[in-house]
Design a protein around this motif. Structure first.
Motif, PDB file in Angstrom:
ATOM      1  N   VAL A   1       2.996  -5.059   2.484  1.00  0.00           N
ATOM      2  CA  VAL A   1       2.146  -5.644   3.538  1.00  0.00           C
ATOM      3  C   VAL A   1       2.200  -7.172   3.471  1.00  0.00           C
ATOM      4  O   VAL A   1       2.347  -7.839   4.486  1.00  0.00           O
ATOM      5  CB  VAL A   1       0.691  -5.137   3.403  1.00  0.00           C
TER       6      VAL A   1
ATOM      7  N   ARG B   1       4.435   0.623   0.737  1.00  0.00           N
ATOM      8  CA  ARG B   1       4.754  -0.123   1.967  1.00  0.00           C
ATOM      9  C   ARG B   1       4.327  -1.582   1.790  1.00  0.00           C
ATOM     10  O   ARG B   1       3.131  -1.878   1.673  1.00  0.00           O
ATOM     11  CB  ARG B   1       4.010   0.486   3.157  1.00  0.00           C
TER      12      ARG B   1
ATOM     13  N   PHE C   1       0.871  -1.176   0.000  1.00  0.00           N
ATOM     14  CA  PHE C   1       0.000   0.000   0.000  1.00  0.00           C
ATOM     15  C   PHE C   1       0.909   1.228   0.000  1.00  0.00           C
ATOM     16  O   PHE C   1       1.713   1.391   0.925  1.00  0.00           O
ATOM     17  CB  PHE C   1      -0.895   0.031   1.249  1.00  0.00           C
TER      18      PHE C   1
ATOM     19  N   PRO D   1      -2.493 -12.149  13.706  1.00  0.00           N
ATOM     20  CA  PRO D   1      -2.871 -11.020  14.555  1.00  0.00           C
ATOM     21  C   PRO D   1      -3.448  -9.853  13.755  1.00  0.00           C
ATOM     22  O   PRO D   1      -3.315  -9.799  12.531  1.00  0.00           O
ATOM     23  CB  PRO D   1      -1.542 -10.627  15.217  1.00  0.00           C
ATOM     24  N   SER D   2      -4.063  -8.924  14.474  1.00  0.00           N
ATOM     25  CA  SER D   2      -4.672  -7.748  13.863  1.00  0.00           C
ATOM     26  C   SER D   2      -3.631  -6.960  13.060  1.00  0.00           C
ATOM     27  O   SER D   2      -2.514  -6.748  13.529  1.00  0.00           O
ATOM     28  CB  SER D   2      -5.256  -6.872  14.971  1.00  0.00           C
ATOM     29  N   GLY D   3      -4.001  -6.564  11.867  1.00  0.00           N
ATOM     30  CA  GLY D   3      -3.137  -5.711  11.051  1.00  0.00           C
ATOM     31  C   GLY D   3      -2.110  -6.455  10.229  1.00  0.00           C
ATOM     32  O   GLY D   3      -1.335  -5.842   9.488  1.00  0.00           O
ATOM     33  N   ILE D   4      -2.093  -7.791  10.293  1.00  0.00           N
ATOM     34  CA  ILE D   4      -1.058  -8.571   9.610  1.00  0.00           C
ATOM     35  C   ILE D   4      -1.302  -8.629   8.096  1.00  0.00           C
ATOM     36  O   ILE D   4      -0.369  -8.824   7.311  1.00  0.00           O
ATOM     37  CB  ILE D   4      -0.973 -10.009  10.209  1.00  0.00           C
ATOM     38  N   GLY D   5      -2.588  -8.506   7.696  1.00  0.00           N
ATOM     39  CA  GLY D   5      -2.882  -8.539   6.255  1.00  0.00           C
ATOM     40  C   GLY D   5      -3.911  -9.578   5.846  1.00  0.00           C
ATOM     41  O   GLY D   5      -4.053  -9.879   4.660  1.00  0.00           O
TER      42      GLY D   5
ATOM     43  N   SER E   1      -7.308  -9.450   5.890  1.00  0.00           N
ATOM     44  CA  SER E   1      -8.389  -8.911   5.046  1.00  0.00           C
ATOM     45  C   SER E   1      -7.858  -8.538   3.678  1.00  0.00           C
ATOM     46  O   SER E   1      -8.548  -8.698   2.660  1.00  0.00           O
ATOM     47  CB  SER E   1      -9.017  -7.680   5.703  1.00  0.00           C
ATOM     48  N   THR E   2      -6.630  -8.037   3.640  1.00  0.00           N
ATOM     49  CA  THR E   2      -6.014  -7.679   2.362  1.00  0.00           C
ATOM     50  C   THR E   2      -5.907  -8.923   1.484  1.00  0.00           C
ATOM     51  O   THR E   2      -6.241  -8.884   0.287  1.00  0.00           O
ATOM     52  CB  THR E   2      -4.625  -7.068   2.620  1.00  0.00           C
TER      53      THR E   2
ATOM     54  N   GLU F   1     -14.055 -12.372   9.113  1.00  0.00           N
ATOM     55  CA  GLU F   1     -14.458 -12.184  10.517  1.00  0.00           C
ATOM     56  C   GLU F   1     -15.979 -12.123  10.680  1.00  0.00           C
ATOM     57  O   GLU F   1     -16.512 -11.212  11.308  1.00  0.00           O
ATOM     58  CB  GLU F   1     -13.847 -10.883  11.075  1.00  0.00           C
TER      59      GLU F   1
HETATM   60  N1  LIG Z   1      -6.673   0.560   1.661  1.00  0.00           N
HETATM   61  C1  LIG Z   1      -5.561   0.600   2.396  1.00  0.00           C
HETATM   62  N2  LIG Z   1      -4.666   1.594   2.262  1.00  0.00           N
HETATM   63  C2  LIG Z   1      -3.522   1.624   2.982  1.00  0.00           C
HETATM   64  N3  LIG Z   1      -3.195   0.694   3.894  1.00  0.00           N
HETATM   65  C3  LIG Z   1      -4.056  -0.322   4.084  1.00  0.00           C
HETATM   66  C4  LIG Z   1      -5.274  -0.433   3.356  1.00  0.00           C
HETATM   67  N4  LIG Z   1      -5.911  -1.550   3.762  1.00  0.00           N
HETATM   68  C5  LIG Z   1      -5.139  -2.126   4.696  1.00  0.00           C
HETATM   69  N5  LIG Z   1      -4.019  -1.387   4.894  1.00  0.00           N
HETATM   70  C6  LIG Z   1      -2.937  -1.725   5.818  1.00  0.00           C
HETATM   71  O1  LIG Z   1      -2.485  -3.038   5.524  1.00  0.00           O
HETATM   72  C7  LIG Z   1      -2.186  -3.739   6.723  1.00  0.00           C
HETATM   73  C8  LIG Z   1      -3.008  -5.024   6.774  1.00  0.00           C
HETATM   74  O2  LIG Z   1      -4.380  -4.681   6.948  1.00  0.00           O
HETATM   75  P1  LIG Z   1      -5.536  -5.793   7.003  1.00  0.00           P
HETATM   76  O3  LIG Z   1      -6.818  -5.081   7.193  1.00  0.00           O
HETATM   77  O4  LIG Z   1      -5.391  -6.672   5.826  1.00  0.00           O
HETATM   78  O5  LIG Z   1      -5.121  -6.588   8.315  1.00  0.00           O
HETATM   79  P2  LIG Z   1      -5.956  -7.698   9.118  1.00  0.00           P
HETATM   80  O6  LIG Z   1      -4.993  -8.795   9.444  1.00  0.00           O
HETATM   81  O7  LIG Z   1      -7.171  -8.068   8.347  1.00  0.00           O
HETATM   82  O8  LIG Z   1      -6.345  -6.920  10.443  1.00  0.00           O
HETATM   83  P3  LIG Z   1      -7.651  -7.061  11.400  1.00  0.00           P
HETATM   84  O9  LIG Z   1      -7.580  -8.457  11.987  1.00  0.00           O
HETATM   85  O10 LIG Z   1      -7.445  -6.004  12.421  1.00  0.00           O
HETATM   86  O11 LIG Z   1      -8.855  -6.841  10.539  1.00  0.00           O
HETATM   87  C9  LIG Z   1      -2.454  -2.788   7.867  1.00  0.00           C
HETATM   88  O12 LIG Z   1      -1.234  -2.188   8.238  1.00  0.00           O
HETATM   89  C10 LIG Z   1      -3.386  -1.778   7.266  1.00  0.00           C
HETATM   90  O13 LIG Z   1      -3.219  -0.527   7.886  1.00  0.00           O
END
Ligand SMILES: Nc1ncnc2c1ncn2[C@@H]1O[C@H](COP(=O)(O)OP(=O)(O)OP(=O)(O)O)[C@@H](O)[C@H]1O
Length: 202
Positions: free
Chosen positions: A15, A13, A10, A34-38, A40-41, A138
């Motif tokens: 991910v 950066r 992103f 864990p939260s924020g690992i990626g 959902s991406t 989730e």
């Molecule tokens: N559209 C976006 N633009 C910029 N950064 C993003 C975007 N979507 C996600 N990120 C970043 O990518 C990283 C992974 O996010 P993601 O939502 O995939 O994590 P996650 O594991 O699903 O977290 P959670 O369990 O909290 O939902 C995070 O650092 C988030 O800030």
């Protein structure tokens, strides 16, 4: 479907790093971490909702996505929330609603339903689309344990009957186990599949 990911960033950066995932009808996979690992991406890439990545996504399977927020049409009644986006008929929509424990709520608007009911309506809509693979992000979060457990059992029942595959994003290994989904764990930065994780199925 098969994802051969070289990387996902992103705004420059990184991910996600290089990883491979494969899932087909009848197979169940859970993406943990864990939260924020990626997580959902990764799911959005699998769903075809984010094409801005390095690598290849292959497969002709029909997909349906269930997000944590039910994403229902606010001005349409519950039955129409199933028939309109999926093209299924009223009888099928009502049968799915009955299976989801929503009999008597067919003519309500989404705002007249509880969060748990909205989630079940969203699940019924996903199965009305007759997916080969169901992608869930989730879907059981912020429900009380009893409601979450009943929704997991409903999901398992609908998966069993339809033969659809599953990719479930969750931070809870117990959810993966309850749905019989093989765990795949994301770790590191950029995130890759952890050494003890399997790289998918099939
Ligand atoms: N559209 C976006 N633009 C910029 N950064 C993003 C975007 N979507 C996600 N990120 C970043 O990518 C990283 C992974 O996010 P993601 O939502 O995939 O994590 P996650 O594991 O699903 O977290 P959670 O369990 O909290 O939902 C995070 O650092 C988030 O800030």
């Amino acid at each position: 479907m098969r994802l051969d990911l070289a990387g996902k960033s992103f705004a420059g950066r990184p991910v996600l790093g290089a990883l491979r995932l494969a899932v087909g009808r009848g197979q169940r996979l859970a993406i943990l971490g864990p939260s924020g690992i990626g997580k959902s991406t990764l799911l959005r890439i699998l769903a075809g909702l984010d094409g801005d990545f390095q690598g290849r996504l292959e497969g002709r399977e029909r997909l349906a996505v269930v997000f944590q927020e039910p994403t229902l049409l606010p001005w349409r009644r519950a039955v129409a929330n199933i028939t309109l986006p999926t093209g299924c008929d009223q009888a099928q929509a009502r049968a799915l609603m009955a299976e989801a424990g929503l009999t008597g709520h067919e003519n309500k608007f989404p705002r007249q339903l509880s969060l748990g009911q909205q989630r079940r309506l969203s699940l019924a809509r996903a199965f009305a689309a007759r997916p080969d693979i169901l992608l869930m992000d989730e879907p059981f979060a912020s429900l009380d344990p009893g409601t979450a457990g009943r929704m997991m059992d409903l999901t398992a029942r609908l998966l069993d009957r339809s033969g659809a595959g599953l990719v479930l994003v969750t931070h809870d290994a117990a959810e993966a186990a309850r749905l019989g989904a093989a765990p795949v764990r994301l770790a590191g930065s950029p995130a890759v599949l952890a050494a003890n994780g399997v790289s998918g199925l099939g």
